[in-house]
Design an enzyme around this catalytic site. Structure first.
Site, PDB file in Angstrom:
ATOM      1  N   MET A  21       0.816  -1.231  -0.132  1.00 11.25           N
ATOM      2  CA  MET A  21      -0.095  -0.138   0.123  1.00 11.25           C
ATOM      3  C   MET A  21       0.830   1.336  -0.137  1.00 11.25           C
ATOM      4  O   MET A  21       0.648   2.236  -0.548  1.00 11.25           O
ATOM      5  CB  MET A  21      -0.964  -0.075   1.204  1.00 11.25           C
ATOM      6  N   GLY A  22       1.874   1.332   0.847  1.00 10.27           N
ATOM      7  CA  GLY A  22       2.855   2.480   0.856  1.00 10.27           C
ATOM      8  C   GLY A  22       3.363   2.578  -0.658  1.00 10.27           C
ATOM      9  O   GLY A  22       3.564   3.926  -0.871  1.00 10.27           O
ATOM     10  N   TRP A  42       2.503   1.665  -3.250  1.00  8.87           N
ATOM     11  CA  TRP A  42       1.381   2.326  -4.302  1.00  8.87           C
ATOM     12  C   TRP A  42       1.229   3.454  -4.299  1.00  8.87           C
ATOM     13  O   TRP A  42       0.889   4.249  -5.374  1.00  8.87           O
ATOM     14  CB  TRP A  42      -0.067   1.240  -3.881  1.00  8.87           C
ATOM     15  N   HIS A  43       1.302   4.227  -3.217  1.00  3.51           N
ATOM     16  CA  HIS A  43       1.029   5.721  -3.159  1.00  3.51           C
ATOM     17  C   HIS A  43       2.326   6.169  -3.734  1.00  3.51           C
ATOM     18  O   HIS A  43       1.931   7.352  -4.247  1.00  3.51           O
ATOM     19  CB  HIS A  43       0.972   6.119  -1.615  1.00  3.51           C
ATOM     20  N   GLY A  44       3.492   5.888  -3.468  1.00  3.61           N
ATOM     21  CA  GLY A  44       4.584   6.378  -4.327  1.00  3.61           C
ATOM     22  C   GLY A  44       5.828   5.915  -3.777  1.00  3.61           C
ATOM     23  O   GLY A  44       5.978   5.390  -2.661  1.00  3.61           O
TER      24      GLY A  44
END
Length: 398
Positions: A324-325, A327-329
């Site tokens: 998830m981290g 995925w954000h950038g």
């Protein structure tokens, strides 16, 4: 060509109201005007991706053609065979455009030509459809149904992330007049609440207050009460802005007779971090839970790679929130944000086990519930401070 960002311009809402009126009248009388809805969807996609965003429109067109062919091709294959290698290849190919979009700026320093508004949400939809096809849950699939699912315009830019089977079942069943009147009422309420969240509260926190506290926090330097103020103000701005967008998307979907799942359910009254993730960006957290965490745990247990269930869950949380981290950038604060939430949930699990074991010795009353909400709220707000990247500006920017 006019270019209108979804749910930002008053003109957008006026055009939307006019366009949706025939659909609403039709649904009141038990008719779903599918051809007209297709024209409306195309028109609003053109408004969103036309003009100065023509490159995004072309990227969207290429993307949906590629992903539709991929989904339909894998579905045709799955009817006859079920190789794990082919499944993994299909998932990798489905994710590839998003990975290219995310990695290109990091590698070349320039934005990717594959980028367009909503690429992440569409990718989640595609991957979910491929995985449910692998599981044998999707028996029938037509290419134009896939296109409709991906290009359902109310949710294309800001979610929530729907699922193919749920969407198709909802769309094919025209609601009764009583049911539609209920949906219509909820839809209008969501839109008005979205206006309050997005254009009043988010504007107040994000446009009026946040620049002030940011200026003073930077001027003071280091840790200060202004930094604490920034943390809370940013958290409120993030919530009301994103929740406002989600309310618009859900409200418009309801008016169109589709019960798109809600995205937020009073997340700031959560009593622990696990409950928070069952209330915050629910369609995303449930997607990660069902398609990454649960499958990882099942794989580990099936292959007997680990025996301790607590350890399996902890490793699963680390994997889940690291993904998830990323995925954000690809910046340190997004990755730390993911690790922070993984550690918070691991500690929360340990506390819940301890609490269950010693439930007769631990107090439980209104005060302890309020304390739990207060602690959870501050844990979450600090994570949003990390997520904001403001600490990078404050401590590391030259």
């Amino acid at each position: 060509m006019i270019n209108l960002q979804p749910y930002q311009n008053p003109t957008y809402f006026v055009l939307l109201a006019v366009a949706l009126l025939p659909l609403a009248i039709g649904l009141l009388y038990g008719k779903r005007f599918k051809v007209y809805e297709m024209i409306v969807s195309f028109a609003f996609l053109l408004l969103t991706f036309g003009g100065v965003k023509l490159n995004e429109g072309l990227a969207l067109l290429g993307y949906v053609i590629f992903e539709t062919l991929l989904v339909c091709g894998y579905h045709a294959y799955r009817k006859k065979q079920n190789s794990g290698y082919v499944f993994v290849l299909a998932v990798v190919l489905a994710i590839a455009p998003l990975l290219i979009f995310k990695l290109t700026p990091f590698v070349t320093g320039k934005p990717s030509i594959l980028g367009f508004l909503g690429i992440s949400y569409l990718t989640f939809k595609v991957v979910g459809t491929v995985m449910e096809t692998r599981d044998g849950m999707i028996k029938e699939l037509k290419w134009y149904h896939v296109l409709h699912f991906l290009l359902f315009f109310p949710t294309i830019s800001s979610g929530p992330i729907d699922r193919y089977r749920r969407f198709r079942k909802d769309y094919e069943k025209v609601p009764s007049r009583e049911k539609y009147l209920e949906l219509l009422g909820k839809g209008v309420w969501n839109i008005f609440l979205g206006f309050f969240y997005k254009f009043i509260l988010a504007y107040a926190f994000g446009t009026l207050i946040l620049p002030v506290v940011s200026k003073y926090a930077l001027g003071h330097g280091g840790i200060s009460w202004w930094l604490v103020a920034y943390m809370y103000v940013y958290a409120m701005d993030l919530f009301f802005d994103f929740a406002g967008y989600s309310l618009f998307a859900v409200g418009i979907s309801y008016i169109m007779g589709v019960e798109t799942p809600v995205n937020f359910n009073k997340p700031f009254i959560s009593k622990n971090i696990k409950e928070f993730w069952n209330r915050w960006h629910m369609s995303l957290s449930f997607w990660f839970r069902d398609y990454i965490y649960m499958r990882f745990v099942f794989f580990i247990m099936k292959n007997k790679l680990m025996k301790n269930r607590v350890h399996i869950a902890s490793v699963g949380y680390l994997l889940l929130f690291l993904i998830m981290g990323f995925w954000h950038g690809l910046t340190w604060y997004y990755i730390v944000y993911g690790l922070y939430h993984a550690c918070a949930i691991i500690l929360c699990d340990a506390w819940l086990r301890f609490k269950k074991k010693h439930k007769d010795k631990l107090p439980h009353n209104k005060f302890t519930e309020c304390l739990a909400i207060f602690v959870t709220f501050n844990v979450v707000c600090f994570s949003f401070l990390i997520f904001s990247g403001f600490l990078d500006t404050l401590f590391f920017a030259k």
